[in-house]
Design a protein around this motif. Sequence first.
Motif: not given
Length: 311
Positions: A122-137, A139-144, A292-297
């Motif tokens: 939590p100490g590293f999280i200073n903002r939430f950016c909902e824009k592009g969130l679906e695309e980032r998720i 990306f995680l899928t495609e990376y795996q 771990m990446l599967y769990g994150m996704e």
Amino acid sequence: MKTGNKGIGERENYVISGGTEIIKRMNISRDFLQIQKARGQIQSGFDRAVNLSFQVEGEERLITLLRGDGTLLPDSILMSDHDFCRIIKNLKCDIIIKNGILYIGTVQLYLKGMANQSLYLPGFINRFCEKGLEERISFLTEYQKSDRIRSDLERLPGRYRNALVRLAIGYVEQEKADVGQAFATLAGVGRGLTPSGDDAVLGALAMICAFDKQIFLTWEGSFQEFSSVIINRLLDRKVTTKVSAKYLKCACRSRFSEALCKVAVWIVSGGKAPGKWLDQIMETGHTSGVDMLYGMETASRVIYKKLQDRR
């Protein structure tokens, strides 16, 4: 013995008797630093890692000595090959923590100071950016999918994948009992020093912790409160390996590996894809990284749906 004085622009040195600088980086929790005196023993040893076991307030806790320049892990010390080998020769001697110093035979590791880096997510999280969130998720899928190694959860019966989804939903819907039941299904499932079920839970917990504010509508605390059901199960019975239990308990206390922190922050906050850190996760163990990446996704998709439903 060299005292490790710090010059201008230099990192503070942490030394062993004989004058050799040894600690490159470390993450040691406050609990260890506050111990007045405790004897330790070798829990397990491998080519590039040694786990030392201590009793801290009635709980078995591990400190991991790591060889090389890999990602920093909770309650771990990174050191050079040379110094790692030197310490190995001392492991048959007494192992003691006393007032912020780890004694391994004639070696003294100073655990307090600037080399002790935070892995409190939590100490590293200073903002939430909902824009592009679906695309980032996505990306995680495609990376795996770009790697030939698949998560062991895709090989195991479907009830384990379903349990991972239920775990994330339990947090999102604030149903502590569901979290406990889902974890009971996944704990210790699979092969290896850190079984696949545990690795997937670890990745899911990283995302749930990172989205703490968006899930619980508070900044900190709720994630750890709901995670106490996992810690209690780990403490009450032998549900998985001791090494895996170490990282799960750290996760429930909001502490994750450096690489997991970097990727979780990117998913929540946006920015440039952290390719280096994704690679480091993927290279962990045989299937541990992809698990771990599967769990994150999985957790990210559950959280994203919840955020959409709130609109």
